[in-house]
Design a protein around this motif. Sequence first.
Motif, PDB file in Angstrom:
ATOM      1  N   GLY A  43       0.821  -1.209   0.000  1.00  0.00           N
ATOM      2  CA  GLY A  43       0.000   0.000   0.000  1.00  0.00           C
ATOM      3  C   GLY A  43       0.853   1.257   0.000  1.00  0.00           C
ATOM      4  O   GLY A  43       0.605   2.202  -0.774  1.00  0.00           O
ATOM      5  N   TYR A 174      -2.007  12.130  -2.451  1.00  0.00           N
ATOM      6  CA  TYR A 174      -3.008  11.127  -2.102  1.00  0.00           C
ATOM      7  C   TYR A 174      -4.431  11.521  -2.531  1.00  0.00           C
ATOM      8  O   TYR A 174      -5.127  10.714  -3.166  1.00  0.00           O
ATOM      9  CB  TYR A 174      -2.923  10.867  -0.588  1.00  0.00           C
ATOM     10  CG  TYR A 174      -4.084  10.152   0.039  1.00  0.00           C
ATOM     11  CD1 TYR A 174      -4.529   8.924  -0.437  1.00  0.00           C
ATOM     12  CD2 TYR A 174      -4.719  10.686   1.158  1.00  0.00           C
ATOM     13  CE1 TYR A 174      -5.589   8.258   0.174  1.00  0.00           C
ATOM     14  CE2 TYR A 174      -5.772  10.027   1.772  1.00  0.00           C
ATOM     15  CZ  TYR A 174      -6.210   8.822   1.274  1.00  0.00           C
ATOM     16  OH  TYR A 174      -7.253   8.168   1.875  1.00  0.00           O
ATOM     17  N   LEU A 197     -12.063   3.674  -0.075  1.00  0.00           N
ATOM     18  CA  LEU A 197     -10.862   3.948   0.700  1.00  0.00           C
ATOM     19  C   LEU A 197     -11.038   3.595   2.170  1.00  0.00           C
ATOM     20  O   LEU A 197     -10.092   3.158   2.831  1.00  0.00           O
ATOM     21  CB  LEU A 197     -10.458   5.418   0.554  1.00  0.00           C
ATOM     22  CG  LEU A 197      -9.849   5.812  -0.788  1.00  0.00           C
ATOM     23  CD1 LEU A 197      -9.501   7.291  -0.817  1.00  0.00           C
ATOM     24  CD2 LEU A 197      -8.598   4.976  -1.077  1.00  0.00           C
ATOM     25  N   THR A 200     -10.429  -0.031   2.307  1.00  0.00           N
ATOM     26  CA  THR A 200      -9.015  -0.312   2.014  1.00  0.00           C
ATOM     27  C   THR A 200      -8.133  -0.039   3.219  1.00  0.00           C
ATOM     28  O   THR A 200      -7.359  -0.894   3.658  1.00  0.00           O
ATOM     29  CB  THR A 200      -8.547   0.535   0.819  1.00  0.00           C
ATOM     30  OG1 THR A 200      -9.369   0.251  -0.320  1.00  0.00           O
ATOM     31  CG2 THR A 200      -7.093   0.235   0.483  1.00  0.00           C
ATOM     32  N   TRP A 201      -8.247   1.174   3.764  1.00  0.00           N
ATOM     33  CA  TRP A 201      -7.394   1.543   4.891  1.00  0.00           C
ATOM     34  C   TRP A 201      -7.769   0.772   6.154  1.00  0.00           C
ATOM     35  O   TRP A 201      -6.895   0.453   6.962  1.00  0.00           O
ATOM     36  CB  TRP A 201      -7.460   3.046   5.141  1.00  0.00           C
ATOM     37  CG  TRP A 201      -6.890   3.860   4.030  1.00  0.00           C
ATOM     38  CD1 TRP A 201      -7.528   4.814   3.300  1.00  0.00           C
ATOM     39  CD2 TRP A 201      -5.554   3.790   3.503  1.00  0.00           C
ATOM     40  NE1 TRP A 201      -6.685   5.345   2.354  1.00  0.00           N
ATOM     41  CE2 TRP A 201      -5.470   4.736   2.458  1.00  0.00           C
ATOM     42  CE3 TRP A 201      -4.442   3.025   3.817  1.00  0.00           C
ATOM     43  CZ2 TRP A 201      -4.303   4.929   1.729  1.00  0.00           C
ATOM     44  CZ3 TRP A 201      -3.273   3.215   3.090  1.00  0.00           C
ATOM     45  CH2 TRP A 201      -3.217   4.162   2.060  1.00  0.00           C
ATOM     46  N   ALA A 254     -10.644   7.687   5.973  1.00  0.00           N
ATOM     47  CA  ALA A 254      -9.860   7.842   4.749  1.00  0.00           C
ATOM     48  C   ALA A 254      -9.043   9.128   4.734  1.00  0.00           C
ATOM     49  O   ALA A 254      -8.492   9.491   3.702  1.00  0.00           O
ATOM     50  CB  ALA A 254     -10.779   7.802   3.528  1.00  0.00           C
ATOM     51  N   LEU A 259      -4.612   7.994   8.971  1.00  0.00           N
ATOM     52  CA  LEU A 259      -3.539   7.144   8.446  1.00  0.00           C
ATOM     53  C   LEU A 259      -2.267   7.317   9.264  1.00  0.00           C
ATOM     54  O   LEU A 259      -1.545   6.361   9.515  1.00  0.00           O
ATOM     55  CB  LEU A 259      -3.275   7.477   6.979  1.00  0.00           C
ATOM     56  CG  LEU A 259      -4.475   7.328   6.034  1.00  0.00           C
ATOM     57  CD1 LEU A 259      -4.051   7.624   4.604  1.00  0.00           C
ATOM     58  CD2 LEU A 259      -5.082   5.945   6.138  1.00  0.00           C
ATOM     59  N   LEU A 263      -2.127   3.923  11.241  1.00  0.00           N
ATOM     60  CA  LEU A 263      -1.422   3.065  10.292  1.00  0.00           C
ATOM     61  C   LEU A 263       0.077   3.332  10.308  1.00  0.00           C
ATOM     62  O   LEU A 263       0.873   2.429  10.581  1.00  0.00           O
ATOM     63  CB  LEU A 263      -1.976   3.270   8.877  1.00  0.00           C
ATOM     64  CG  LEU A 263      -1.325   2.421   7.781  1.00  0.00           C
ATOM     65  CD1 LEU A 263      -1.637   0.943   7.986  1.00  0.00           C
ATOM     66  CD2 LEU A 263      -1.785   2.869   6.389  1.00  0.00           C
TER      67      LEU A 263
END
Length: 357
Positions: A43, A174, A197, A200-201, A254, A259, A263
Motif C-alpha cells: 500500500g 493522495y 478507501l 481499504t485503509w 480515509a 492514516l 497506520l
Amino acid sequence: MSDILIAVLVAVYYFTCFFVLGTCLLRLIRVDFSLPLAMVTGGFSYYLFFNIVALPMKLKFYPLSTLTKTWCGVVVVGMALLIVLGRKALGQAWKESVEKIRKRPKFYLGVFSLILVQYVYMGSVTASLFGVTDDRYYIGDVMTSLYTNTIQQYSYIDGGKYAYLDVNYLLQMYPIHTAVVSQVTGLHPLIENKWVLTATWLILVNCVFYLWGRLLFKENSKKVFWFLVIITWCTYAQRAVVESFAQHLVYRMAEGKNLLANLIIPFLFYLFARIVKSDGKWQNWFLVFWIVCGSYCLVMSSFFILPLVTGSFYACYVVLGRRWRQLVPAVLCFVPCVAVLYIYLLETSGKLLFYIP
C-alpha cells in the motif's frame, strides 16, 4: 447498482496492486513473506510510486487528464512486468496464504467478521455525526480538480484560481489519486473516499494490528484474535474523545490524520520492534526508510510527527544502547524527515513558491 459494482472492482484493484507490489518488495529485499506485511508495504509502495509520477506533473501544471492517462500506462506496464518477472514469488505467496487460511479457517473467518462489523459500524455512524470534518478538502478539492481538469490549481472553497500552489498540501498527492480513479471509472469521489478507501485503509490498519498480535503472541490464534477484539472495543469505546486515534479511525477513516495515527505510527513502531529483535538487520531499516518516504505522500502532518517518532526510537535504541554501528542506517532513515521539513520551511518563508500560470 453500477456504482456498487465499480466500487467493488476498484477495491479489488487496490488489493491486487498492494499484494503484487508488497510481495515483490519483500522478495527483493529477502524478507520472509507475510500477507499482512506484504499488503501494508504494498500500500505504501503504491502511493509512493503514484507520488513520483504525479508530483512533477503537478509542479509542471499538466492537466489532470494527462496524469490519468500517464498513471494508467504506468500501472498496466508496471503490473505486467512485475507479474511476469515475479510470477514464481507471487504464485508461492498466494499458495502460502491460501494454505494458512485452509489450516485455520475459523480464525480467519473470525478476523474477517470482525473487520466487517467495524466497516458496517463506521458506515452507519460517520455520515450522521462529525465524520465530515475535512471533507471540503478530501472531497471538495478532488471535485474541483475534476471539474477544472487541473491538479489542485483552484480553491475548493470559493472556486477561485490560486496565485501559487498551496504550500500546506504541496507534496501529498493522495487526494489527487481519488481524482484519477474517478476520472477513469466515473465513480463519484464521495463514494470512493467514504466506501472504497475506508474499506481499504481499514483492512490495512487491521493488518498492522494483526502483525502486532503475532509479534506479541507468536502463532497463538486465540490470543491474537482476542487481541484484535480488545483493540476494536477500545477504539469504539473512545470514539467520542476529541482528536483521539479512535475518533479519527471511526469518523475520518480515509483522511490523512487517521492514516498517521492508526497506520503509519503503529507500523513504524512494529518495524522498530523488528529492528530490536533482529539486532538491526538492514532489511528492517530499509522498510523504515520506505515507510517514512511513503508517509509523506499521504499526510501533511508527517512533517512534524515523524521526526519525533523516529528520533525517540534512535535516542533509546542507538544512543542509550550505544549501538553506534546502527547510526548510519538511522541517519539515512532520518534524511527524508529533514529534507521534507527543509522544503516546507522554504515554502512557508516564500523562497519556494510555484506560481500558477
